[in-house]
Design an enzyme around this catalytic site. Structure first.
Site, PDB file in Angstrom:
ATOM      1  N   GLN A  47       0.846  -1.189   0.000  1.00 11.58           N
ATOM      2  CA  GLN A  47       0.000   0.000   0.000  1.00 11.58           C
ATOM      3  C   GLN A  47       0.886   1.245   0.000  1.00 11.58           C
ATOM      4  O   GLN A  47       1.602   1.505   0.971  1.00 11.58           O
ATOM      5  CB  GLN A  47      -0.868  -0.032   1.252  1.00 11.58           C
ATOM      6  CG  GLN A  47      -1.816   1.121   1.380  1.00 11.58           C
ATOM      7  CD  GLN A  47      -2.289   1.280   2.825  1.00 11.58           C
ATOM      8  OE1 GLN A  47      -1.782   0.630   3.734  1.00 11.58           O
ATOM      9  NE2 GLN A  47      -3.245   2.160   3.028  1.00 11.58           N
TER      10      GLN A  47
ATOM     11  N   SER B  16       1.522   6.685   2.318  1.00 14.56           N
ATOM     12  CA  SER B  16       2.249   7.695   3.089  1.00 14.56           C
ATOM     13  C   SER B  16       3.431   8.269   2.329  1.00 14.56           C
ATOM     14  O   SER B  16       4.080   7.577   1.537  1.00 14.56           O
ATOM     15  CB  SER B  16       2.771   7.096   4.392  1.00 14.56           C
ATOM     16  OG  SER B  16       1.715   6.571   5.143  1.00 14.56           O
TER      17      SER B  16
ATOM     18  N   SER C 147       5.327  -0.804   3.839  1.00 17.54           N
ATOM     19  CA  SER C 147       5.626  -2.139   4.380  1.00 17.54           C
ATOM     20  C   SER C 147       5.672  -3.149   3.251  1.00 17.54           C
ATOM     21  O   SER C 147       4.775  -3.184   2.405  1.00 17.54           O
ATOM     22  CB  SER C 147       4.555  -2.576   5.388  1.00 17.54           C
ATOM     23  OG  SER C 147       4.480  -1.662   6.438  1.00 17.54           O
TER      24      SER C 147
ATOM     25  N   GLU D  72     -11.567  -2.427   5.368  1.00 17.50           N
ATOM     26  CA  GLU D  72     -10.712  -3.019   6.373  1.00 17.50           C
ATOM     27  C   GLU D  72     -11.564  -3.477   7.554  1.00 17.50           C
ATOM     28  O   GLU D  72     -11.298  -4.487   8.186  1.00 17.50           O
ATOM     29  CB  GLU D  72      -9.701  -1.968   6.836  1.00 17.50           C
ATOM     30  CG  GLU D  72      -8.421  -2.581   7.328  1.00 17.50           C
ATOM     31  CD  GLU D  72      -7.489  -1.534   7.875  1.00 17.50           C
ATOM     32  OE1 GLU D  72      -7.851  -0.344   7.929  1.00 17.50           O
ATOM     33  OE2 GLU D  72      -6.374  -1.924   8.255  1.00 17.50           O
TER      34      GLU D  72
ATOM     35  N   GLU E 212      -3.488   9.251  18.143  1.00 17.98           N
ATOM     36  CA  GLU E 212      -4.223  10.525  18.163  1.00 17.98           C
ATOM     37  C   GLU E 212      -5.254  10.574  17.031  1.00 17.98           C
ATOM     38  O   GLU E 212      -6.372  11.062  17.215  1.00 17.98           O
ATOM     39  CB  GLU E 212      -3.238  11.696  18.018  1.00 17.98           C
ATOM     40  CG  GLU E 212      -2.318  11.882  19.227  1.00 17.98           C
ATOM     41  CD  GLU E 212      -1.296  10.767  19.407  1.00 17.98           C
ATOM     42  OE1 GLU E 212      -0.831  10.203  18.390  1.00 17.98           O
ATOM     43  OE2 GLU E 212      -0.963  10.427  20.557  1.00 17.98           O
TER      44      GLU E 212
HETATM   45  C1  LIG Z   1       5.648   0.064  11.090  1.00 21.32           C
HETATM   46  C2  LIG Z   1       4.972   0.983  10.126  1.00 21.32           C
HETATM   47  C3  LIG Z   1       4.455   0.481   8.946  1.00 21.32           C
HETATM   48  C4  LIG Z   1       3.823   1.321   8.031  1.00 21.32           C
HETATM   49  N1  LIG Z   1       3.362   0.805   6.850  1.00 21.32           N
HETATM   50  C5  LIG Z   1       2.816   1.635   5.932  1.00 21.32           C
HETATM   51  C6  LIG Z   1       2.416   1.144   4.650  1.00 21.32           C
HETATM   52  O1  LIG Z   1       2.542  -0.042   4.359  1.00 21.32           O
HETATM   53  N2  LIG Z   1       1.899   1.987   3.750  1.00 21.32           N
HETATM   54  C7  LIG Z   1       1.742   3.324   4.024  1.00 21.32           C
HETATM   55  O2  LIG Z   1       1.237   4.036   3.187  1.00 21.32           O
HETATM   56  N3  LIG Z   1       2.120   3.833   5.229  1.00 21.32           N
HETATM   57  C8  LIG Z   1       2.645   3.020   6.182  1.00 21.32           C
HETATM   58  N4  LIG Z   1       3.064   3.531   7.392  1.00 21.32           N
HETATM   59  C9  LIG Z   1       2.954   4.971   7.614  1.00 21.32           C
HETATM   60  C10 LIG Z   1       1.925   5.370   8.641  1.00 21.32           C
HETATM   61  O3  LIG Z   1       0.637   5.263   8.087  1.00 21.32           O
HETATM   62  C11 LIG Z   1       2.249   6.820   9.079  1.00 21.32           C
HETATM   63  O4  LIG Z   1       3.508   6.799   9.711  1.00 21.32           O
HETATM   64  C12 LIG Z   1       1.213   7.343  10.043  1.00 21.32           C
HETATM   65  O5  LIG Z   1      -0.004   7.541   9.379  1.00 21.32           O
HETATM   66  C13 LIG Z   1       1.672   8.667  10.677  1.00 21.32           C
HETATM   67  O6  LIG Z   1       2.115   9.587   9.753  1.00 21.32           O
HETATM   68  P1  LIG Z   1       3.519  10.322   9.935  1.00 21.32           P
HETATM   69  O7  LIG Z   1       4.532   9.293  10.150  1.00 21.32           O
HETATM   70  O8  LIG Z   1       3.666  11.255   8.823  1.00 21.32           O
HETATM   71  O9  LIG Z   1       3.382  11.144  11.289  1.00 21.32           O
HETATM   72  P2  LIG Z   1       2.711  12.577  11.439  1.00 21.32           P
HETATM   73  O10 LIG Z   1       1.412  12.577  10.754  1.00 21.32           O
HETATM   74  O11 LIG Z   1       3.690  13.617  11.126  1.00 21.32           O
HETATM   75  O12 LIG Z   1       2.434  12.562  13.011  1.00 21.32           O
HETATM   76  C14 LIG Z   1       3.396  12.958  13.996  1.00 21.32           C
HETATM   77  C15 LIG Z   1       2.662  13.132  15.316  1.00 21.32           C
HETATM   78  O13 LIG Z   1       1.665  14.162  15.167  1.00 21.32           O
HETATM   79  C16 LIG Z   1       0.407  13.679  15.520  1.00 21.32           C
HETATM   80  N5  LIG Z   1      -0.617  14.261  14.666  1.00 21.32           N
HETATM   81  C17 LIG Z   1      -0.639  14.393  13.322  1.00 21.32           C
HETATM   82  N6  LIG Z   1      -1.789  14.918  12.906  1.00 21.32           N
HETATM   83  C18 LIG Z   1      -2.533  15.125  14.009  1.00 21.32           C
HETATM   84  C19 LIG Z   1      -3.842  15.617  14.253  1.00 21.32           C
HETATM   85  N7  LIG Z   1      -4.665  16.014  13.261  1.00 21.32           N
HETATM   86  N8  LIG Z   1      -4.275  15.676  15.527  1.00 21.32           N
HETATM   87  C20 LIG Z   1      -3.489  15.264  16.553  1.00 21.32           C
HETATM   88  N9  LIG Z   1      -2.256  14.796  16.388  1.00 21.32           N
HETATM   89  C21 LIG Z   1      -1.789  14.700  15.136  1.00 21.32           C
HETATM   90  C22 LIG Z   1       0.503  12.182  15.282  1.00 21.32           C
HETATM   91  O14 LIG Z   1      -0.456  11.508  16.058  1.00 21.32           O
HETATM   92  C23 LIG Z   1       1.910  11.872  15.721  1.00 21.32           C
HETATM   93  O15 LIG Z   1       1.954  11.720  17.111  1.00 21.32           O
HETATM   94  C24 LIG Z   1       3.693   2.703   8.317  1.00 21.32           C
HETATM   95  C25 LIG Z   1       4.202   3.202   9.520  1.00 21.32           C
HETATM   96  C26 LIG Z   1       4.833   2.361  10.420  1.00 21.32           C
HETATM   97  C27 LIG Z   1       5.377   2.938  11.694  1.00 21.32           C
END
Ligand SMILES: Cc1cc2nc3c(=O)[nH]c(=O)nc-3n(C[C@H](O)[C@H](O)[C@H](O)COP(=O)(O)OP(=O)(O)OC[C@H]3O[C@@H](n4cnc5c(N)ncnc54)[C@H](O)[C@@H]3O)c2cc1C
Lengths: 375, 419
Positions: free
Chosen positions: B140, B143, B175, B258, B385
């Site tokens: 997928q 991100s 992933s 899902e 969150e």
């Molecule tokens: C092990 C792992 C596997 C993954 N696999 C995939 C995958 O296969 N495909 C894919 O597309 N993505 C994948 N991801 C990505 C994952 O979906 C994102 O990391 C996740 O959605 C958070 O986005 P970010 O890392 O940009 O953090 P950010 O969005 O930058 O968040 C940083 C912090 O800010 C907080 N925050 C952000 N927006 C808000 C809000 N509106 N209100 C309150 N707090 C907020 C968050 O909760 C977090 O604490 C994976 C991530 C991990 C860790």
């Protein structure tokens, strides 16, 4: 698999909810809270007329002969409305004990009176501080007479009949404890109301001075009956707690949508949104654990002891969590006598201590999980 | 009242299904891996990378050949057309061998249902059966460095060129991209409209020229996710899923689907901790006899059972043709922090020795591995969150967050990416 209440049971829930919305608004709860009446007599009579008191009592004893699932559904509504009536003591404790262990004559005498609302019943178990345990029971039974003091006894000052746990021997074994059925109008019995956290429900001290009592069930089985009774009641009180938790969550949600601060509804602040989301999580986990408890209760499953302990712990947490945070969402208003938040806070914390507090149930849960794992 | 009273009994049909599943599993499961699989837990694989891939694919293929793969999918697409309850029965019977499905979770749970909803009939017949049988693995690609929670803020561009689209940009945290054959990809096709309105979804062959996958080393030392770079990658328009600029709605369908693939196997760490405390000796006896330990265990145990019965309620609703309620959105939120706390507590019980994570460690280092993997669980698939926001807004009806960028054309939104 069907892991939900049936349509008829859901209709009963709707019926009870409408009935309570009309007959048991917060104003009615406050009458009792403010000490104007020991309980809501009219509501109690209404419960009898609706058939709620005898829902799980077989027809031959004047009940409706439905079952435990119907009782669970009613318990949730009673908890939601904070009904100021001795429902749990009479129905989950006294009537259940009679059904479990009563002689034919005892059942014939008391169950129809319970179903009709004439008799209020209770379980006199505790003798002051501490968890349910055989060692904590000092009240003495000899030659069919009881002497000693029980407190707190839920609804003890308004009850007509009590199931009393008494000590008949001192060998240190569980079989030292026997249950007795006591007509509280007998000589040598004095009951007095005690001040308690949640005055919308009574807690009493009952003094027994060589009072007449009938054995209930096998003399040596007293403690095992108490344990089973507590397990069964834990599921039912769990449903009261789930009902209360849901209502407290709704109150918080509604207030968060309504109240404006800094130019916007407080429900748009994430701190408030997330607090409410966590309340929803706690209430949902509790509801699911209680549903499992309901299944175990209604089928008398071997899983009941474990299911009951899980339902009890989870429901206690959920109601306390929702009730305290509902006040937080309401700010200063939440801390006034006038707002209803404290009614839920009081009930949540009082129910948390009924039937033994969290540490008793935590112990029970782990012990029972261990037995299952070993099997 | 008796007819539809609450029960966990199998109907005669379900009992027959269970017996058939049990017999087939007994005769066919890769028993030699049962022990390592039993010991596997979050952050600690049962088998090393290459073997795991091979064993998981072989088991999935065997299941597919006998009609036990993707049970709830239609037969034409490689499934069995089974009922939601039959799926649960299968999961119960498959037991530890179900852990071998880890490679396929994203493909079967998210990509497959999206294909089912938006791909052409011919594509479904071509792509879904090998996805179901594990011959092809899907990932997928949502991100990006500057858009995780705020996924609609993504910048990977897709520009039309005849019958093709040309893709340029970068995805991250993908992933399994390093062993995936296909992926679903969300891109920006119109930067001049507000951010949710200019997105388009595709599926693509991960071997397409211009796709470069670079593994990322995770905080726990493993490498399950990747950066994926797109340089002038061509995707035929026929591989577009949904209308041009309607990608946001397509992605919502993916996420909603899902929910329909609810399982009852939620990793919480609680059974592991329970076993551990049963065997661990403290100064004055087994840990499980200690009052404080019991209290902790009991509190986690009721959360774990609450989650289990919440999903059973949803499955029950699903089996009656009702839409499962939003209750299931609590699963990941509750389980993710619980597993982190459970791991910390297990180490606390070990005292100073809890710091060791090699072969000397208690329980073969299971809790140390869990501790190091858990932070990712609280982030992946929607952070704690974001999950709370979803519950507050969609379940409780509270107002959405204030969004300064909601109605602004995407190319006028001020940005600050990372790194
Ligand atoms: C092990 C792992 C596997 C993954 N696999 C995939 C995958 O296969 N495909 C894919 O597309 N993505 C994948 N991801 C990505 C994952 O979906 C994102 O990391 C996740 O959605 C958070 O986005 P970010 O890392 O940009 O953090 P950010 O969005 O930058 O968040 C940083 C912090 O800010 C907080 N925050 C952000 N927006 C808000 C809000 N509106 N209100 C309150 N707090 C907020 C968050 O909760 C977090 O604490 C994976 C991530 C991990 C860790």
């Amino acid at each position: 698999m069907n892991f939900d209440f049936s349509d008829e049971q859901k209709q009963l829930r709707e019926q009870a909810r409408r009935f309570l919305a009309e007959k048991c608004p917060p104003k009615a709860v406050r009458e009792v809270l403010d000490g104007k009446a020991p309980y809501d007599r009219a509501l109690w009579q209404g419960f009898a007329e609706m058939g709620f008191l005898g829902v799980a009592i077989p027809e031959q004893y004047g009940g409706a002969g439905a079952g435990q699932l119907e009782l669970c559904v009613l318990a949730e509504e009673v908890g939601r409305a904070l009904a100021p009536v001795p429902f749990s003591s009479t129905v989950y404790l006294a009537a259940e004990a009679l059904l479990m262990a009563g002689s034919e004559a005892q059942k014939k005498k008391w169950l129809p009176r319970i179903a009709s609302g004439e008799a209020i019943g209770t379980l006199a178990l505790f003798e002051g501080r501490g968890q349910p345990s055989p060692a904590a029971i000092k009240l003495a039974a000899s030659d069919g007479r009881l002497s000693g003091v029980k407190l707190p006894v839920p609804d003890g000052a308004i009850a007509h009949v009590a199931i009393v746990a008494a000590r008949s021997a001192s060998t240190g074994r569980d079989s030292d404890i026997a249950l007795y059925l006591v007509d509280l109008s007998a000589d040598g019995i004095e009951a007095c109301e005690l001040a308690n956290l949640d005055p919308s429900r009574g807690q009493a001290e009952i003094r027994f001075n060589n009072a007449e009592a009938e054995p209930l069930g096998e003399a040596s089985e007293g403690w095992s009956l108490v344990t089973r009774l507590l397990d069964r009641a834990a599921v039912l009180i769990g449903f009261e707690q789930v009902g209360g938790a849901d209502r407290a969550l709704e109150m918080g949600r509604d207030y968060a949508l309504d109240r404006i601060a800094f130019g916007r509804p407080i429900g748009s602040f994430q701190a408030i949104k997330h607090m409410l989301a966590d309340m929803y999580v706690a209430a949902t986990l509790a509801r699911s654990n209680c549903y499992y408890g309901a299944w175990a209760l209604s089928t008398d499953a071997a899983e009941l002891p474990e299911a009951a302990a899980a339902a009890r712990i989870s429901a206690t947490q959920a109601f306390q969590h929702c009730a305290k945070n509902n006040i937080q969402v309401h700010g200063g208003m939440g801390f006034t006598w006038e707002f209803d938040c404290h009614l839920y806070y009081r009930r949540a914390n009082a129910l948390a201590l009924a039937l033994g507090s969290q540490s008793y149930w935590e112990d029970q849960l782990i012990e029972r999980m261990r037995q299952r794992n070993a099997a | 009242m008796k007819g539809d009273a609450m029960n966990f009994d199998d109907t005669p049909q379900e009992a027959a299904f269970r017996a058939e599943a049990r017999a087939w599993i007994a005769a066919n499961a890769p028993k030699q891996y049962e022990e390592p699989l039993r010991k596997a837990s979050l952050g600690r694989l049962a088998l090393d990378g290459a073997t795991a891939l091979e064993v998981a694919k072989a088991w999935q293929k065997k299941k597919a050949q006998a009609g036990w793969a993707c049970l709830h999918w239609p037969k034409d697409y490689g499934g069995r057309g089974a009922t939601p309850i039959e799926r649960v029965i299968w999961q119960q019977e498959e037991g530890v061998f179900g852990k071998l499905s880890f490679l396929f979770i994203i493909g079967h749970g998210m990509c497959g249902p999206t294909m089912m909803a938006y791909a052409s009939e011919e594509q479904k017949r071509n792509y879904l059966p090998p996805l179901a049988s594990g011959e092809q693995i899907w990932c997928q690609l949502f991100s990006e460095p500057a858009s995780g929670s705020d996924v609609a803020g993504l910048r990977t561009r897709a520009e039309r060129d005849g019958d093709d689209w040309i893709i340029n940009g970068q995805k991250i945290w993908t992933s399994g991209a390093h062993y995936s054959d296909y992926g679903i990809l969300i891109t920006r096709t119109d930067p001049s409209v507000p951010k949710h309105k200019g997105l388009t979804m595709f599926f693509l062959d991960m071997k397409s020229p211009g796709v470069e996958v670079r593994p990322i080393k995770q905080a726990n030392g493993q490498s399950d996710f990747n950066e994926v770079y797109f340089t002038d990658v061509r995707i035929p328009d026929a591989q577009r899923l949904g209308s041009v600029n309607d990608g946001w709605n397509v992605s919502l369908t993916t996420l909603m689907n899902e929910r329909m693939s609810i399982g009852t196997q939620i990793t919480t760490g609680v059974p592991e901790l329970f076993d551990y405390c049963g065997n661990l000796m403290l100064e004055d006896g087994p840990a499980i006899d200690d009052r404080a330990v019991r209290s902790k265990l009991a509190n986690w145990a009721v959360k774990a059972s609450g989650l289990k019965y919440t999903s059973l309620r949803a499955i029950s609703a699903l089996s009656k043709g009702e839409r499962p309620g939003p209750e299931n959105s609590i699963g990941k939120l509750v389980a993710a922090s619980m597993i982190q706390e459970v791991a910390m507590y297990a180490l606390d019980l070990q005292g100073a020795a809890g710091v060791l994570s090699g072969p000397e460690a208690d329980a073969a280092g299971k809790f140390q591995a869990m501790l190091l993997r858990a932070p990712g669980t609280r982030v992946e698939g929607g952070t704690d969150e974001i999950m709370r926001n979803i519950i507050a807004e969609r379940v409780l009806g509270l107002p959405g967050d204030i969004r300064v960028d909601k109605d602004v054309p995407f190319n006028q939104i001020p940005t600050r990416g990372r790194g």
